[in-house]
Write a protein that holds these residues in place. Structure first.
Motif, PDB file in Angstrom:
ATOM      1  N   TYR A  16       2.412   1.838  -3.368  1.00 43.58           N
ATOM      2  CA  TYR A  16       1.415   2.309  -4.332  1.00 43.58           C
ATOM      3  C   TYR A  16       1.102   3.798  -4.100  1.00 43.58           C
ATOM      4  N   ILE A  17       0.962   4.177  -2.832  1.00 38.97           N
ATOM      5  CA  ILE A  17       0.655   5.583  -2.524  1.00 38.97           C
ATOM      6  C   ILE A  17       1.828   6.485  -2.940  1.00 38.97           C
ATOM      7  N   GLU A  18       3.051   6.014  -2.678  1.00 38.73           N
ATOM      8  CA  GLU A  18       4.232   6.837  -2.967  1.00 38.73           C
ATOM      9  C   GLU A  18       4.546   6.913  -4.457  1.00 38.73           C
ATOM     10  N   THR A  19       4.462   5.773  -5.144  1.00 39.52           N
ATOM     11  CA  THR A  19       4.961   5.735  -6.530  1.00 39.52           C
ATOM     12  C   THR A  19       3.900   5.381  -7.571  1.00 39.52           C
ATOM     13  N   GLY A  20       2.755   4.866  -7.127  1.00 40.36           N
ATOM     14  CA  GLY A  20       1.737   4.423  -8.085  1.00 40.36           C
ATOM     15  C   GLY A  20       1.976   2.988  -8.539  1.00 40.36           C
ATOM     16  N   GLY A  61       0.827  -1.216   0.000  1.00 38.02           N
ATOM     17  CA  GLY A  61       0.000   0.000   0.000  1.00 38.02           C
ATOM     18  C   GLY A  61       0.855   1.256   0.000  1.00 38.02           C
ATOM     19  N   LEU A  62       1.903   1.252   0.842  1.00 43.35           N
ATOM     20  CA  LEU A  62       2.806   2.417   0.918  1.00 43.35           C
ATOM     21  C   LEU A  62       3.470   2.688  -0.431  1.00 43.35           C
ATOM     22  N   LEU A 111       3.610  11.495   4.558  1.00 46.09           N
ATOM     23  CA  LEU A 111       3.278  11.864   3.172  1.00 46.09           C
ATOM     24  C   LEU A 111       1.930  12.590   3.112  1.00 46.09           C
TER      25      LEU A 111
END
Lengths: 205, 130
Positions: free
Chosen positions: A29-33, A26-27, A106
């Motif tokens: 995905y949130i940071e880099t997609g 999840g982290l 973030l």
């Protein structure tokens, strides 16, 4: 250690490990997609299989390979394995805490209309290298405690109760870490909830 | 390799950390873990609620009830008189909490991270990327 206790220990290790892998996914995905983490996943699976084999393979390892099939050695082996699993729970919970903290930082940065790279620089260094240092320190602590206890036993000897008391004390040390980390994650979860609620209200206004 | 400096520590632990002291320490720690877990999972569910409300998604009532059951069982940890009973009760309490936590993370992580990613994407890009 009964089969029930061993099974519960391995189940909790699996459950916590799965949570850690999913939170990291999840982290990312949130940071880099993107959320690919094949090497990390492979490493975790290898560690899990090794720990499971060591936990359930006592009779083979202690009895046949090491030739130390007596009750005291079995209790040292079982107690040490339980303590290793306790140490791994601390490491996993610590990793989850760091991932959740990174999500919070973030979000906080973004919702305060700042650029992520600027305000989170110091935290980023801590969250990147801190976990590796903490993980190494915890594993070193585990090895040190058990080697030191082994040296103590060699010098003074020990009955079953002496072994049991000393090995169980280590679990209580890990317990302090669990409580601190879980409360830290709970407090970060409260902060994330408040941030999201404020953002939702701002969006609705 | 000698560990003489730590010998007094092991001497005290080996003699003083009896099963009764262990059970008492475990009870205190068990209550504190459970309280932390309940707080953590409750606010995780609240976060999922916020995400769901923004997407007009489903309600997650059953998980709150399961968490309530684990909270109601927690005080019984104090009355556990043997380590074995304590471990079994602890397994039930943390089993429920883990089940709720694991289910929430497995089922809702996709929608939750997509929601958080959409918030992060609203960020203005850094000057050099504009």
């Amino acid at each position: 250690m009964s089969v029930f206790m061993k099974s519960m220990a391995i189940f909790w290790l699996f459950a916590e490990g799965l949570i850690m892998v999913l939170v990291r996914k999840g982290l990312l995905y949130i940071e880099t997609g993107r959320s690919r983490q094949h090497s990390y996943l492979l490493f975790c699976v290898c560690v899990f299989i090794t720990v499971t084999a060591l936990t359930f393979g006592r009779d083979l390892i202690a009895g046949r390979l090491l030739g130390m099939a007596d009750t005291v050695f079995y209790s040292i082996y079982d107690g040490s394995m339980w303590n290793l699993i306790c140490t791994m729970w601390v490491i996993i919970e610590g990793a989850v805490a760091v991932y959740i903290l990174r999500i919070y930082i973030l979000l906080k940065t973004v919702l305060n209309n700042q650029l992520p790279g600027k305000s989170s620089g110091r935290f980023r260094v801590v969250t990147l290298f801190g976990p590796a240092v903490a993980c190494g320190a915890l594993l070193a602590g585990f090895v040190f405690y058990h080697f030191a206890f082994h040296a103590y036993l060699c010098q003074h000897g020990g009955t079953f109760s002496v072994v049991d008391n000393a090995l169980k004390f280590y679990i209580k040390i890990c317990g302090i870490f669990w409580i601190l980390i879980e409360w830290a994650v709970a407090l970060i979860a409260i902060q994330i909830f408040l941030l999201l609620k404020r953002n939702l209200k701002r969006g609705a206004a | 390799m000698t560990f003489s400096f730590i010998e007094p520590f092991f001497s005290v632990i080996a003699k003083g950390f009896s099963p009764a002291v262990y059970l008492l320490a475990t009870k205190i720690q068990g209550l504190m873990w459970s309280a932390a877990d309940i707080t953590l999972i409750f606010f995780l569910l609240k976060i999922v609620d916020v995400v769901m409300s923004s997407k007009d998604g489903k309600k997650i009532t059953i998980r709150y009830y399961l968490l309530l059951v684990s909270a109601m069982l927690t005080p019984f940890l104090i009355v556990a008189d043997t380590a074995d009973f304590f471990f079994r009760l602890e397994s039930i309490i943390f089993g429920i909490q883990f089940a709720v936590l694991l289910y929430t993370v497995c089922v809702d992580i996709k929608i939750a991270t997509a929601y958080l990613r959409s918030i992060v994407n609203d960020l203005p890009s850094p000057p050099h990327e504009r």
